[in-house]
Scaffold this motif. Structure first.
Motif, PDB file in Angstrom:
ATOM      1  N   ASP A  66      -1.993  -7.187 -11.971  1.00  0.00           N
ATOM      2  CA  ASP A  66      -0.762  -6.564 -11.506  1.00  0.00           C
ATOM      3  C   ASP A  66       0.222  -6.483 -12.663  1.00  0.00           C
ATOM      4  O   ASP A  66       0.162  -7.270 -13.599  1.00  0.00           O
ATOM      5  N   ASP A  95       1.596  -7.162  -4.965  1.00  0.00           N
ATOM      6  CA  ASP A  95       2.790  -7.001  -4.132  1.00  0.00           C
ATOM      7  C   ASP A  95       2.369  -6.600  -2.715  1.00  0.00           C
ATOM      8  O   ASP A  95       1.706  -5.578  -2.537  1.00  0.00           O
ATOM      9  N   GLY A 126       1.232  -2.934  -1.774  1.00  0.00           N
ATOM     10  CA  GLY A 126       2.198  -1.909  -2.142  1.00  0.00           C
ATOM     11  C   GLY A 126       2.676  -2.091  -3.578  1.00  0.00           C
ATOM     12  O   GLY A 126       2.058  -2.828  -4.353  1.00  0.00           O
ATOM     13  N   TRP A 127       3.744  -1.372  -3.931  1.00  0.00           N
ATOM     14  CA  TRP A 127       4.305  -1.435  -5.288  1.00  0.00           C
ATOM     15  C   TRP A 127       3.177  -1.256  -6.311  1.00  0.00           C
ATOM     16  O   TRP A 127       3.069  -2.015  -7.285  1.00  0.00           O
ATOM     17  N   THR A 128       2.355  -0.265  -6.084  1.00  0.00           N
ATOM     18  CA  THR A 128       1.200  -0.058  -6.960  1.00  0.00           C
ATOM     19  C   THR A 128       1.587   0.790  -8.172  1.00  0.00           C
ATOM     20  O   THR A 128       2.380   1.727  -8.066  1.00  0.00           O
ATOM     21  N   GLU A 132      -3.190  -1.057 -12.479  1.00  0.00           N
ATOM     22  CA  GLU A 132      -3.419  -2.215 -11.622  1.00  0.00           C
ATOM     23  C   GLU A 132      -4.787  -2.107 -10.943  1.00  0.00           C
ATOM     24  O   GLU A 132      -5.287  -1.001 -10.715  1.00  0.00           O
TER      25      GLU A 132
HETATM   26 CA   LIG Z   1       2.127  -4.095  -8.331  1.00  0.00          CA
END
Ligand SMILES: [Ca+2]
Ligand SMILES: [Ca+2]
Length: 233
Positions: A66, A95, A126-128, A132
C-alpha cells in the motif's frame, strides 16, 4: 560467463518444467489466509465469493503493498469506537471501509445512483492507488476455468489485473466508471456500486492458489468482492 557456461545455463533453463514458477511461488510465499475473532473460515473457497478485505495476513511487502502505512478507513474515516467494522484491520496499510446503509442526512452506499445495491456492512478495500496490490489465498474445490463477477465502485474508471500463483493471468482489466453527474454530492462518486459480470476468466488448480490483485491505473476504486463461478464447456 564463458560461452560454454552460458550455453549450459541456457539449456538448464530450458529444461525447467513449465510449472516451476507457480510451484516455487507457493512454496516460498509467507502470507496466510485471513482470520480474526469473527472470520474463522480459512482460505476463501472457490467456487464462491472472495472478499478483497479478507486479503492475506503477512503485512506490507508480503501480503500487500500500500502507498502508505495508515489505514484511511478503519480508525480514520471510521473512528475507532471498539466496533468490529470501524476497527477492521486498523493497523494495516491497506485502506478499508464498509458499506453503510440508512444513514442520515444523506444515504451513503444504498444511494439512488447505485447500479447494483451491495450487501450492507460489507468490508471493502478503498483508497486504491496505482502500484498497490494485495494477495488472497483461495481454496479451489475442483480444477478448472472460473469466471469472476466483480463488485466495485470507480469514480473515474481505471484498470486492475489479477495474477495466479505469482504469474500474470488476466492482463489489464478495464473497470467501467460509475461516475454519475446527476449525483449532487461529490463525495458520493466513491459510493456508486456496480457489478462487472465475468470481468475475467482464469484457470485454477485444485486446492491452494494465491490471487494477487493489482491496481494498475487511476485508482480511486473500491474493491468489494469477486464472485467465482465455474465455466462449463
Ligand atoms: Ca491505499
Ligand atoms: Ca494506506
Amino acid at each position: 560467463m564463458s560461452q560454454r557456461k552460458f550455453s549450459a545455463c541456457f539449456i538448464a533453463t530450458l529444461m525447467l518444467p513449465a510449472f516451476a514458477l507457480p510451484q516455487s511461488f507457493l512454496s516460498q510465499y509467507k502470507g496466510l489466509p485471513y482470520q480474526d475473532t469473527r472470520y474463522q473460515g480459512g482460505a476463501q473457497k472457490i467456487p464462491g465469493r472472495v472478499l478483497c478485505a479478507y486479503y492475506d495476513l503477512g503485512g506490507e511487502g508480503v501480503a500487500y503493498h500500500d502507498t502508505d502505512p495508515q489505514n484511511h478507513g478503519s480508525g480514520e474515516l471510521n473512528p475507532a469506537d471498539g466496533s468490529y467494522l470501524n476497527e477492521f484491520r486498523i493497523h494495516e496499510g491497506v485502506d478499508i471501509s464498509y458499506t453503510k446503509f440508512n444513514r442520515k442526512p444523506n444515504l451513503i452506499d444504498d444511494n439512488p445512483f447505485d447500479r447494483v445495491v451491495p450487501p450492507a456492512d460489507l468490508p471493502y478495500v478503498g483508497w486504491t492507488e496505482p502500484g498497490e496490490w494485495f494477495n488472497i489465498t483461495v481454496d479451489v474445490t475442483q480444477a478448472g476455468t472460473y469466471a469472476a463477477d466483480f463488485l466495485y465502485t470507480s469514480n473515474r474508471g481505471g484498470t486492475i489485473s489479477v495474477d495466479v500463483n505469482g504469474k500474470e493471468a488476466t492482463g489489464p482489466l478495464e473497470i467501467t466508471s460509475t461516475n454519475d453527474p446527476r449525483d449532487p454530492l461529490a463525495w458520493r462518486q466513491w459510493h456508486h456500486w456496480n457489478l462487472a459480470p465475468q470481468l475475467f476468466k482464469v484457470h485454477l488448480n485444485k486446492g491452494k492458489n494465491v490471487l494477487t490483485v493489482h491496481i494498475l491505473t487511476l485508482g480511486n476504486m473500491n474493491l468489494a468482492y469477486f464472485d467465482f463461478k465455474p465455466v462449463h464447456r
